[in-house]
Design a protein around this motif. Structure first.
Motif, PDB file in Angstrom:
ATOM      1  N   ASN A 267       0.831  -1.199   0.000  1.00  0.00           N
ATOM      2  CA  ASN A 267       0.000   0.000   0.000  1.00  0.00           C
ATOM      3  C   ASN A 267       0.874   1.260   0.000  1.00  0.00           C
ATOM      4  O   ASN A 267       0.614   2.215  -0.751  1.00  0.00           O
ATOM      5  CB  ASN A 267      -0.912   0.013   1.226  1.00  0.00           C
TER       6      ASN A 267
ATOM      7  N   CYS B 237       2.565   1.672  -3.345  1.00  0.00           N
ATOM      8  CA  CYS B 237       1.637   2.164  -4.366  1.00  0.00           C
ATOM      9  C   CYS B 237       1.444   3.672  -4.275  1.00  0.00           C
ATOM     10  O   CYS B 237       1.568   4.387  -5.270  1.00  0.00           O
ATOM     11  CB  CYS B 237       0.293   1.443  -4.232  1.00  0.00           C
TER      12      CYS B 237
ATOM     13  N   TYR C  62       2.522   6.726  -6.797  1.00  0.00           N
ATOM     14  CA  TYR C  62       1.555   7.686  -7.330  1.00  0.00           C
ATOM     15  C   TYR C  62       2.042   9.111  -7.089  1.00  0.00           C
ATOM     16  O   TYR C  62       1.955   9.968  -7.979  1.00  0.00           O
ATOM     17  CB  TYR C  62       0.194   7.471  -6.678  1.00  0.00           C
TER      18      TYR C  62
ATOM     19  N   LEU D 257      -2.953   4.015 -13.008  1.00  0.00           N
ATOM     20  CA  LEU D 257      -2.142   4.030 -11.799  1.00  0.00           C
ATOM     21  C   LEU D 257      -0.764   3.452 -12.097  1.00  0.00           C
ATOM     22  O   LEU D 257      -0.595   2.655 -13.024  1.00  0.00           O
ATOM     23  CB  LEU D 257      -2.823   3.214 -10.699  1.00  0.00           C
TER      24      LEU D 257
ATOM     25  N   CYS E 154       1.165  -0.106  -8.223  1.00  0.00           N
ATOM     26  CA  CYS E 154      -0.181  -0.289  -7.677  1.00  0.00           C
ATOM     27  C   CYS E 154      -0.869  -1.530  -8.231  1.00  0.00           C
ATOM     28  O   CYS E 154      -1.866  -1.983  -7.668  1.00  0.00           O
ATOM     29  CB  CYS E 154      -1.047   0.937  -7.980  1.00  0.00           C
TER      30      CYS E 154
ATOM     31  N   ASN F 233      -7.582  -4.621  -1.067  1.00  0.00           N
ATOM     32  CA  ASN F 233      -6.704  -4.109  -2.120  1.00  0.00           C
ATOM     33  C   ASN F 233      -7.506  -3.388  -3.196  1.00  0.00           C
ATOM     34  O   ASN F 233      -7.082  -2.349  -3.719  1.00  0.00           O
ATOM     35  CB  ASN F 233      -5.905  -5.251  -2.736  1.00  0.00           C
TER      36      ASN F 233
ATOM     37  N   ARG G 244      -7.105   0.799  -4.228  1.00  0.00           N
ATOM     38  CA  ARG G 244      -6.972   1.341  -5.585  1.00  0.00           C
ATOM     39  C   ARG G 244      -8.162   2.224  -5.945  1.00  0.00           C
ATOM     40  O   ARG G 244      -8.006   3.290  -6.548  1.00  0.00           O
ATOM     41  CB  ARG G 244      -6.850   0.191  -6.581  1.00  0.00           C
TER      42      ARG G 244
END
Length: 453
Positions: free
Chosen positions: A120, A123, A127, A144, A148, A192, A196
């Protein structure tokens, strides 16, 4: 150990003494961990981290984010990413303008360890470093960063259909309030998926907040709309909220979600009121609905029962909302006593009287805690009832009705009724006793209390 009212008054007094920005800053800068070196090393500096991404808790005054666990998870990792960005800049404060700046070795090592350990964090950090986070355009899950996409992979014995609506329903059903079962396959998949979905939704929410379409009054509605936007691959799956509501489907529409959060706020306030005593208890019971209205927008009650005192007696009002609209169908009953009236020596009027009306009411809300109601309908009223040597006789009047009312906190109302009776008719034996056949207007002021459902 104190009542809610005592606690509130004490808190308010303390708050007034320390609420100015200058006082708060001066107080904070006395602590060593707040003081930082600057170009003028003799002066302390208060350093506040920047927020690079909207968080879900900000939409619910932070507390209400506890109603959905994945909201808290997302906000936590956004905070971690913001903290890294802040700490990475801290070492650059004394660097010259022409000099490059990189995060300190300790901060970089911590960042690398967190990326390796937690997908997490990996990711959201990716970003933050991506072009999509800086460009004001809407994105989808497919845009993304590569880091991710690993969130889609979940170790599971039966990986097919993990995010299907059927799998979600089965998972939510297994997580009923009375069940302690845990699905080790679907639960990580949903978590998950939701991370996202929240990342995409909050990015698009940020784009909207910086556009010309932005409206502060529409923030909460837009938030729920973004979570419900797109196909199943990008929509947020509610886990805790369906459990509270006894639902099986985690894909919820914006209006339904907003109503659910509002109901939970009201229930929480009522439960808190039950633990209070004295004035604090009644203040919470009366203020529970307005507080939820202020946070989530006004929800008109499905039914009302009003008890009031009219200008000429006691009044009972029952109303039922029409579907989910701001329209309501009301019925009014009133009982009052007439003054003695004598149209002839041999006629002695009763002093009892009743009134009935039905109407269509439109609810307007110019402000959060005050409603304006306008209505039109039909009224039936008893004019006079005679008791004499002659046969008893009752004169009824009917005609159109107008209505206007001010309602505070959806409970305290003040209304004005205007009734127009085209003809006041009498039975044949009484037409020659001095009562004229004329048109008649009635004005009646009423005030009272409403019980809401």
């Amino acid at each position: 150990e104190r009542t809610l009212l005592d606690t509130y008054l004490s808190f308010t007094g303390d708050l007034l003494a320390t609420s100015t920005d200058a006082q708060l800053s001066n107080t904070a800068e006395q602590f060593a961990f707040v003081r930082r070196e600057s170009r003028d090393w003799t002066q302390p500096r208060l350093s506040v981290p920047e927020r690079h991404m909207p968080i879900t808790g900000a939409r619910f005054e932070h507390f209400m984010a506890f109603l959905e666990r994945d909201f808290r998870i997302f906000d936590f990792y956004v905070g971690m990413a913001d903290a890294y960005a802040h700490l990475a800049r801290e070492g650059c404060l004394l660097a010259g303008k022409a000099q490059g700046c990189e995060a300190s070795e300790n901060v970089a090592s911590l960042d690398a360890a967190l990326k390796e350990a937690n997908p997490n964090y990996r990711c959201i950090r990716a970003y933050y470093d991506s072009e999509e986070s800086r460009v004001l355009k809407r994105i989808g899950a497919g845009q993304l960063p590569e880091e991710c996409r690993t969130l889609e992979e979940v170790a599971c014995e039966e990986p097919q259909g993990q995010d299907s609506e059927e799998a979600v329903e089965a998972f939510l059903q297994s997580r009923s309030v009375l069940s302690g079962e845990e699905d080790r396959c679907v639960e990580p998949s949903i978590a998950n998926h939701n991370f996202r979905a929240l990342l995409v939704s909050m990015h698009n929410y940020k784009v909207w907040m910086q556009s010309r379409e932005y409206s502060e009054a529409s923030e909460l509605d837009r938030f729920f709309e973004e979570l419900s936007d797109g196909d199943e691959a990008e929509r947020f799956i509610y886990v805790d909220l369906p459990t509270y509501l006894g639902r099986k489907n985690g894909y919820m529409e914006p209006r339904e979600t907003k109503q659910a959060f509002r109901s939970l706020v009201q229930e929480g306030i009522n439960e808190l009121a039950a633990e209070q005593s004295g004035l604090g208890k009644y203040a919470l019971l009366v203020g529970g609905r307005p507080a939820a209205d202020a946070a989530f927008g006004k929800a008109y009650p499905k039914r009302i029962l009003g008890l009031g005192i009219a200008q000429s007696g006691l009044e009972l009002v029952y109303g039922s909302r029409i579907l989910r609209s701001a329209w309501r169908w009301d019925s009014t009953f009133r009982y009052f006593r007439l003054g003695n009236q004598s149209y002839a020596p041999w006629l002695e009027p009763f002093t009892g009287d009743f009134y009935a009306a039905t109407q269509l009411t439109r609810i307007l809300s110019p402000v959060k805690y005050l409603d304006l109601e306008l209505g039109a309908g039909w009224a039936l009223s008893e004019k006079l009832a005679y008791n004499s040597t002659a046969p008893g006789h009752v004169v009824f009047r009917t005609g159109p009705r107008g209505y206007v009312a001010l309602v505070l906190l959806q409970r305290l109302y003040l209304s004005l009724n205007v009734d127009y009776y085209p003809i006041s008719d009498l039975a044949r034996p009484y037409r020659n006793v001095g009562t004229e056949v004329v048109e008649d207007w009635n004005f009646n002021l009423a005030a009272g209390w409403r019980f809401l459902w």
